[in-house]
Scaffold this motif. Structure first.
Motif, short mmCIF file in Angstrom:
data_model
loop_
_atom_site.label_atom_id
_atom_site.label_comp_id
_atom_site.label_asym_id
_atom_site.label_seq_id
_atom_site.Cartn_x
_atom_site.Cartn_y
_atom_site.Cartn_z
N UNK A 5 -6.38 2.17 7.06
CA UNK A 5 -5.15 2.55 6.62
C UNK A 5 -4.22 1.17 6.91
N UNK A 6 -4.39 0.38 8.35
CA UNK A 6 -4.20 -0.92 9.21
C UNK A 6 -3.99 -1.82 8.24
N UNK A 7 -4.82 -2.01 7.70
CA UNK A 7 -5.27 -3.31 6.59
C UNK A 7 -3.83 -3.11 5.71
N UNK A 8 -3.93 -1.62 4.93
CA UNK A 8 -2.99 -1.70 4.11
C UNK A 8 -2.07 -1.24 4.39
N UNK A 9 -1.41 -0.77 5.48
CA UNK A 9 0.03 -1.19 6.36
C UNK A 9 0.09 -2.50 6.25
N UNK A 10 -0.53 -3.06 6.50
CA UNK A 10 0.05 -4.52 6.61
C UNK A 10 0.20 -5.79 5.17
N UNK A 11 -0.53 -5.66 4.97
CA UNK A 11 -0.18 -6.02 3.56
C UNK A 11 1.33 -5.51 3.06
N UNK A 12 1.86 -4.05 3.07
CA UNK A 12 2.63 -3.37 2.40
C UNK A 12 3.53 -4.38 2.95
N UNK A 13 3.73 -4.30 4.77
CA UNK A 13 4.76 -4.77 5.24
C UNK A 13 5.03 -6.65 5.25
N UNK A 16 3.24 -6.70 -0.07
CA UNK A 16 2.41 -6.86 -1.40
C UNK A 16 2.45 -4.78 -1.48
N UNK A 17 2.54 -5.14 -3.03
CA UNK A 17 2.35 -4.07 -4.07
C UNK A 17 0.98 -3.42 -3.75
N UNK A 18 0.71 -2.72 -3.27
CA UNK A 18 -0.94 -1.90 -2.81
C UNK A 18 -1.03 -1.44 -4.33
N UNK A 19 -1.51 -1.48 -5.18
CA UNK A 19 -2.04 -0.46 -6.40
C UNK A 19 -3.41 -0.27 -6.84
N UNK A 20 -3.60 1.01 -7.23
CA UNK A 20 -4.98 1.58 -7.34
C UNK A 20 -6.09 1.36 -6.36
N UNK A 21 -5.86 1.49 -5.26
CA UNK A 21 -6.98 0.52 -4.11
C UNK A 21 -7.61 2.35 -3.93
N UNK A 22 -9.31 2.08 -4.04
CA UNK A 22 -9.54 3.25 -4.37
C UNK A 22 -9.83 3.59 -3.12
N UNK A 39 1.19 1.93 -3.21
CA UNK A 39 2.11 2.05 -2.30
C UNK A 39 2.80 0.71 -2.59
N UNK A 40 4.35 0.78 -2.15
CA UNK A 40 5.45 0.47 -2.70
C UNK A 40 5.76 -0.36 -0.67
N UNK A 41 6.29 -1.47 -0.98
CA UNK A 41 7.20 -1.94 0.08
C UNK A 41 8.70 -1.42 0.05
N UNK A 42 9.19 -0.37 1.29
CA UNK A 42 10.65 -0.48 0.73
C UNK A 42 11.44 -1.79 1.68
N UNK A 43 12.19 -2.21 1.17
CA UNK A 43 13.47 -3.07 1.43
C UNK A 43 14.58 -3.08 1.13
N UNK A 44 15.10 -3.30 2.56
CA UNK A 44 16.38 -3.08 2.53
C UNK A 44 17.73 -4.16 1.96
#
Length: 193
Positions: A5-13, A16-22, A39-44
């Motif tokens: 989860x930490x690795x995925x959140x780092x990619x999103x920050x 990077x769009x994380x798609x279809x991660x099993x 998981x998609x990043x939300x950008x202001x």
């Protein structure tokens, strides 16, 4: 899973769009479920990361199906290898054809008798590979595959049958041909021994 989860959140920050991660999770009762995460990043408006949105899908049934298919494929591969070893171990020549009378395979003894490698013979009409004549009259014998397909029964060759190999060598043979049936009883080919 925490480090995942930490690795995925780092990619999103990093945007990077994380798609279809099993991955998998556990329900409250302890039941494991397989999921995919997107998981998609939300950008202001200023282009700054402010969070993420995520979608998870339960793919447990799909994974179970894939595991069953993998098991079936392994079983079929093992069965095919057993059949190959068995056919190659038989001391008689064995030729397998389909219902159109085209050669599917020959075992090594049949290769030697006919003068054809199995790979060369595959797809050829049986009469090109298994050329048989009456030793006395020198006439071409009837195609045993046609007889089996017409009758649906085991047939034997007439007495005084000779096989003419690819190189012209002649050998007296005794032969029988039998239908190959599938699980429903339909004839799907012929085996000559």
């Amino acid at each position: 899973l925490a480090s995942e989860g930490i690795d995925l959140m780092a990619q999103v920050r990093e945007g990077t769009l994380v798609e279809q991660h099993e991955t998998y999770r556990y329900r409250k009762g302890g039941e494991r479920i397989d999921i995919t995460l997107t998981i998609s990043p939300l950008i202001d408006a200023d282009g700054e990361f402010i969070g993420f949105s995520g979608i998870s899908r339960d793919i447990t049934v799909r994974k179970q199906y894939e595991q069953r298919i993998d098991h079936i494929n392994r079983t079929l591969t093992e069965e095919k290898e057993r059949l190959r070893v068995t056919l190659h171990s038989i001391g008689d020549g064995v030729i397998v054809t389909d219902t159109a009378g085209l050669v599917v395979s020959l075992n090594p003894v049949a290769e030697d008798l006919c003068g054809w490698k199995s790979e060369e013979a595959a797809g050829q009409p049986l009469t090109d590979v298994f050329h048989i004549i009456n030793e006395k009259t020198r006439r071409v014998c009837a195609n045993p595959v046609e007889k089996v397909l017409e009758s649906g029964r085991i047939v034997g060759l007439a007495n005084h049958t000779a096989l003419i190999s690819r190189n012209g060598e002649e050998r007296a043979i005794a032969d029988s041909a039998a239908p190959i049936r599938d699980a429903s009883g339909a004839v799907v080919g012929v085996v000559l021994v």
